[in-house]
Design a protein around this motif. Structure first.
Motif, PDB file in Angstrom:
ATOM      1  N   VAL A   1     -20.255 -59.751  -1.154  1.00  0.00           N
ATOM      2  CA  VAL A   1     -20.257 -59.333  -2.554  1.00  0.00           C
ATOM      3  C   VAL A   1     -20.799 -57.903  -2.657  1.00  0.00           C
ATOM      4  O   VAL A   1     -21.897 -57.607  -2.188  1.00  0.00           O
ATOM      5  N   ARG A   2     -20.023 -57.030  -3.259  1.00  0.00           N
ATOM      6  CA  ARG A   2     -20.476 -55.648  -3.480  1.00  0.00           C
ATOM      7  C   ARG A   2     -21.452 -55.640  -4.652  1.00  0.00           C
ATOM      8  O   ARG A   2     -21.162 -56.156  -5.724  1.00  0.00           O
ATOM      9  N   VAL A   3     -22.611 -55.044  -4.438  1.00  0.00           N
ATOM     10  CA  VAL A   3     -23.646 -54.998  -5.475  1.00  0.00           C
ATOM     11  C   VAL A   3     -23.700 -53.592  -6.073  1.00  0.00           C
ATOM     12  O   VAL A   3     -23.864 -52.601  -5.355  1.00  0.00           O
ATOM     13  N   LEU A   4     -23.562 -53.527  -7.393  1.00  0.00           N
ATOM     14  CA  LEU A   4     -23.588 -52.261  -8.123  1.00  0.00           C
ATOM     15  C   LEU A   4     -24.641 -52.368  -9.217  1.00  0.00           C
ATOM     16  O   LEU A   4     -24.522 -53.202 -10.113  1.00  0.00           O
ATOM     17  N   VAL A   5     -25.679 -51.533  -9.151  1.00  0.00           N
ATOM     18  CA  VAL A   5     -26.755 -51.589 -10.134  1.00  0.00           C
ATOM     19  C   VAL A   5     -26.948 -50.224 -10.766  1.00  0.00           C
ATOM     20  O   VAL A   5     -27.226 -49.236 -10.085  1.00  0.00           O
ATOM     21  N   GLY A   6     -26.778 -50.161 -12.073  1.00  0.00           N
ATOM     22  CA  GLY A   6     -26.995 -48.930 -12.823  1.00  0.00           C
ATOM     23  C   GLY A   6     -27.876 -49.225 -14.021  1.00  0.00           C
ATOM     24  O   GLY A   6     -28.130 -50.387 -14.349  1.00  0.00           O
ATOM     25  N   ALA A   7     -28.338 -48.173 -14.698  1.00  0.00           N
ATOM     26  CA  ALA A   7     -29.241 -48.385 -15.828  1.00  0.00           C
ATOM     27  C   ALA A   7     -29.040 -47.316 -16.887  1.00  0.00           C
ATOM     28  O   ALA A   7     -28.607 -46.198 -16.596  1.00  0.00           O
ATOM     29  N   CYS A   8     -29.348 -47.690 -18.117  1.00  0.00           N
ATOM     30  CA  CYS A   8     -29.346 -46.746 -19.228  1.00  0.00           C
ATOM     31  C   CYS A   8     -30.754 -46.172 -19.363  1.00  0.00           C
ATOM     32  O   CYS A   8     -31.738 -46.836 -19.021  1.00  0.00           O
ATOM     33  N   ASP A   9     -30.848 -44.954 -19.849  1.00  0.00           N
ATOM     34  CA  ASP A   9     -32.133 -44.271 -19.943  1.00  0.00           C
ATOM     35  C   ASP A   9     -32.511 -43.997 -21.396  1.00  0.00           C
ATOM     36  O   ASP A   9     -31.632 -43.764 -22.231  1.00  0.00           O
ATOM     37  N   PRO A  10     -33.812 -43.960 -21.701  1.00  0.00           N
ATOM     38  CA  PRO A  10     -34.266 -43.675 -23.071  1.00  0.00           C
ATOM     39  C   PRO A  10     -34.258 -42.175 -23.360  1.00  0.00           C
ATOM     40  O   PRO A  10     -35.310 -41.554 -23.583  1.00  0.00           O
TER      41      PRO A  10
ATOM     42  N   LEU B   1     -21.981 -56.470 -10.849  1.00  0.00           N
ATOM     43  CA  LEU B   1     -22.241 -55.226 -11.569  1.00  0.00           C
ATOM     44  C   LEU B   1     -23.376 -55.457 -12.554  1.00  0.00           C
ATOM     45  O   LEU B   1     -23.255 -56.283 -13.462  1.00  0.00           O
ATOM     46  N   VAL B   2     -24.482 -54.739 -12.350  1.00  0.00           N
ATOM     47  CA  VAL B   2     -25.644 -54.872 -13.218  1.00  0.00           C
ATOM     48  C   VAL B   2     -25.835 -53.584 -14.001  1.00  0.00           C
ATOM     49  O   VAL B   2     -25.845 -52.493 -13.420  1.00  0.00           O
ATOM     50  N   ILE B   3     -25.968 -53.713 -15.308  1.00  0.00           N
ATOM     51  CA  ILE B   3     -26.299 -52.568 -16.158  1.00  0.00           C
ATOM     52  C   ILE B   3     -27.572 -52.934 -16.907  1.00  0.00           C
ATOM     53  O   ILE B   3     -27.573 -53.823 -17.758  1.00  0.00           O
TER      54      ILE B   3
ATOM     55  N   LEU C   1     -22.556 -45.577 -14.989  1.00  0.00           N
ATOM     56  CA  LEU C   1     -21.444 -45.349 -14.056  1.00  0.00           C
ATOM     57  C   LEU C   1     -21.635 -44.064 -13.269  1.00  0.00           C
ATOM     58  O   LEU C   1     -21.215 -43.976 -12.106  1.00  0.00           O
ATOM     59  N   MET C   2     -22.250 -43.074 -13.877  1.00  0.00           N
ATOM     60  CA  MET C   2     -22.536 -41.829 -13.152  1.00  0.00           C
ATOM     61  C   MET C   2     -23.426 -42.129 -11.949  1.00  0.00           C
ATOM     62  O   MET C   2     -23.226 -41.583 -10.861  1.00  0.00           O
ATOM     63  N   ASP C   3     -24.394 -43.008 -12.133  1.00  0.00           N
ATOM     64  CA  ASP C   3     -25.276 -43.391 -11.027  1.00  0.00           C
ATOM     65  C   ASP C   3     -24.513 -44.148  -9.941  1.00  0.00           C
ATOM     66  O   ASP C   3     -24.827 -44.039  -8.750  1.00  0.00           O
ATOM     67  N   LEU C   4     -23.510 -44.940 -10.364  1.00  0.00           N
ATOM     68  CA  LEU C   4     -22.784 -45.802  -9.435  1.00  0.00           C
ATOM     69  C   LEU C   4     -21.579 -45.124  -8.795  1.00  0.00           C
ATOM     70  O   LEU C   4     -20.978 -45.700  -7.886  1.00  0.00           O
ATOM     71  N   ALA C   5     -21.221 -43.950  -9.268  1.00  0.00           N
ATOM     72  CA  ALA C   5     -19.993 -43.281  -8.823  1.00  0.00           C
ATOM     73  C   ALA C   5     -19.818 -43.262  -7.300  1.00  0.00           C
ATOM     74  O   ALA C   5     -18.715 -43.509  -6.799  1.00  0.00           O
ATOM     75  N   PRO C   6     -20.874 -42.974  -6.516  1.00  0.00           N
ATOM     76  CA  PRO C   6     -20.688 -42.934  -5.057  1.00  0.00           C
ATOM     77  C   PRO C   6     -20.262 -44.275  -4.453  1.00  0.00           C
ATOM     78  O   PRO C   6     -19.678 -44.302  -3.367  1.00  0.00           O
ATOM     79  N   ASP C   7     -20.545 -45.365  -5.147  1.00  0.00           N
ATOM     80  CA  ASP C   7     -20.221 -46.697  -4.621  1.00  0.00           C
ATOM     81  C   ASP C   7     -18.923 -47.256  -5.184  1.00  0.00           C
ATOM     82  O   ASP C   7     -18.526 -48.371  -4.841  1.00  0.00           O
ATOM     83  N   LEU C   8     -18.273 -46.477  -6.043  1.00  0.00           N
ATOM     84  CA  LEU C   8     -17.021 -46.914  -6.643  1.00  0.00           C
ATOM     85  C   LEU C   8     -15.846 -46.180  -6.009  1.00  0.00           C
ATOM     86  O   LEU C   8     -16.029 -45.214  -5.267  1.00  0.00           O
ATOM     87  N   GLY C   9     -14.637 -46.622  -6.317  1.00  0.00           N
ATOM     88  CA  GLY C   9     -13.454 -46.013  -5.735  1.00  0.00           C
ATOM     89  C   GLY C   9     -13.234 -44.586  -6.214  1.00  0.00           C
ATOM     90  O   GLY C   9     -13.781 -44.152  -7.233  1.00  0.00           O
ATOM     91  N   GLU C  10     -12.411 -43.866  -5.462  1.00  0.00           N
ATOM     92  CA  GLU C  10     -12.147 -42.461  -5.781  1.00  0.00           C
ATOM     93  C   GLU C  10     -11.515 -42.308  -7.159  1.00  0.00           C
ATOM     94  O   GLU C  10     -11.815 -41.357  -7.895  1.00  0.00           O
ATOM     95  N   ALA C  11     -10.660 -43.250  -7.547  1.00  0.00           N
ATOM     96  CA  ALA C  11      -9.990 -43.153  -8.844  1.00  0.00           C
ATOM     97  C   ALA C  11     -10.997 -43.218  -9.986  1.00  0.00           C
ATOM     98  O   ALA C  11     -10.873 -42.495 -10.980  1.00  0.00           O
ATOM     99  N   VAL C  12     -12.009 -44.085  -9.840  1.00  0.00           N
ATOM    100  CA  VAL C  12     -13.040 -44.189 -10.878  1.00  0.00           C
ATOM    101  C   VAL C  12     -13.814 -42.882 -10.974  1.00  0.00           C
ATOM    102  O   VAL C  12     -14.067 -42.365 -12.067  1.00  0.00           O
ATOM    103  N   GLY C  13     -14.181 -42.329  -9.830  1.00  0.00           N
ATOM    104  CA  GLY C  13     -14.933 -41.080  -9.809  1.00  0.00           C
ATOM    105  C   GLY C  13     -14.175 -39.935 -10.448  1.00  0.00           C
ATOM    106  O   GLY C  13     -14.736 -39.148 -11.222  1.00  0.00           O
ATOM    107  N   THR C  14     -12.892 -39.844 -10.147  1.00  0.00           N
ATOM    108  CA  THR C  14     -12.075 -38.776 -10.716  1.00  0.00           C
ATOM    109  C   THR C  14     -11.965 -38.915 -12.229  1.00  0.00           C
ATOM    110  O   THR C  14     -12.132 -37.945 -12.981  1.00  0.00           O
ATOM    111  N   ALA C  15     -11.693 -40.137 -12.696  1.00  0.00           N
ATOM    112  CA  ALA C  15     -11.581 -40.376 -14.135  1.00  0.00           C
ATOM    113  C   ALA C  15     -12.914 -40.144 -14.837  1.00  0.00           C
ATOM    114  O   ALA C  15     -12.962 -39.610 -15.949  1.00  0.00           O
ATOM    115  N   LEU C  16     -13.989 -40.513 -14.171  1.00  0.00           N
ATOM    116  CA  LEU C  16     -15.322 -40.354 -14.754  1.00  0.00           C
ATOM    117  C   LEU C  16     -15.673 -38.881 -14.912  1.00  0.00           C
ATOM    118  O   LEU C  16     -16.159 -38.456 -15.967  1.00  0.00           O
TER     119      LEU C  16
END
Length: 259
Positions: A53-62, A115-117, A72-87
């Protein structure tokens, strides 16, 4: 921090993860006040995840100006190239967030994922929209999306409140509340410490963060972390609200609304 009186919630989340990664996907909402142990539960869930299971953990900031799609910006390195480009395109204003949503859904379709947010009460509008988009379509992908939030910090007009209303109609969305610790659990944490357990329970109200910080501080001292945490939360209140908290602090732990 020890995982006390959180075993049932963790067991439920682990079950959701097993079911979701085999398909269809699910959403799990974990709620509770600040310091109640949401992150600790998530960390234990990550440890229980199977190696495949691929684990992806990101968080929102105050932040005063939240980052668009910050988790998603935090997770970009662990996601596919297409997600990174679109992001990158969406953040730069050259693309639309909808493209990011579609690419992320396609990415989650290709591999069982957790996927944890965290702290979605601080989410920007795009992240809230992302959760709404994913939640509706999750039954088509092998993924569990876990979102944590402070339920005592969202009002009737908060964007997250509106999202939660939308999710209420999805049978694949589960809700998990973390409650304050009991006197027995506080006593277990205080084992080996020269402290009055009843007093500790009364002062902390069973909040795990407050309990552990008080236990780690010399007797008679107010932990700096607790003082700063309280001051930080009060800093976001209006003037009249701060005046009320000052009065309540003098009156004691609770006071009737009429007073």
């Amino acid at each position: 921090m020890d995982l006390l009186e959180r075993e049932t919630v963790l067991q439920d989340l682990a079950g959701h993860l097993t079911a979701a990664t085999s398909g269809p996907g699910r959403v799990a909402l974990v709620r509770g006040e600040a310091g109640i142990g949401k992150t600790t539960v998530v960390e234990h869930l990550v440890e229980l995840a199977d190696p495949y299971v691929r684990v992806l953990v990101g968080a929102c900031d105050p932040l005063a100006t939240p980052r668009p799609l910050g988790p998603l910006m935090d997770l970009a390195p662990d996601l596919g190239e297409a997600v990174g480009t679109a992001l990158r395109g969406a953040v730069a204003g050259a693309g639309h967030p909808g493209e990011v949503f579609e690419c992320l859904l396609a990415d989650l379709s290709g591999r069982p994922s957790l996927l944890v947010i965290e702290d979605v009460h601080w989410a920007d509008e795009a992240t809230t929209d992302l959760l709404s988009y994913l939640a509706r379509r999750l039954p088509t992908v092998p993924a569990l999306v876990v979102a944590t939030y402070r339920d005592d910090e969202i009002g009737r007009t908060h964007p997250l409140t509106m999202l939660l209303g939308t999710l209420a109609g999805y049978r694949w969305v589960s809700r998990h509340t973390l409650n304050p610790l009991s006197r027995g659990a506080v006593a277990r944490l205080a084992t080996g410490h020269a402290i009055d357990v009843e007093d500790l329970y009364r002062v902390s109200a069973g909040n795990p963060f407050l309990v552990t910080e008080i236990l780690a501080t010399p007797a008679g001292s107010l932990p700096v972390t607790v003082r700063e945490a309280v001051a930080g939360r009060m800093g976001g209140l209006s003037g009249p609200a701060r005046n009320i908290t000052d009065v309540l602090a003098v009156l004691g732990h609770r006071a009737h609304c009429s007073l």
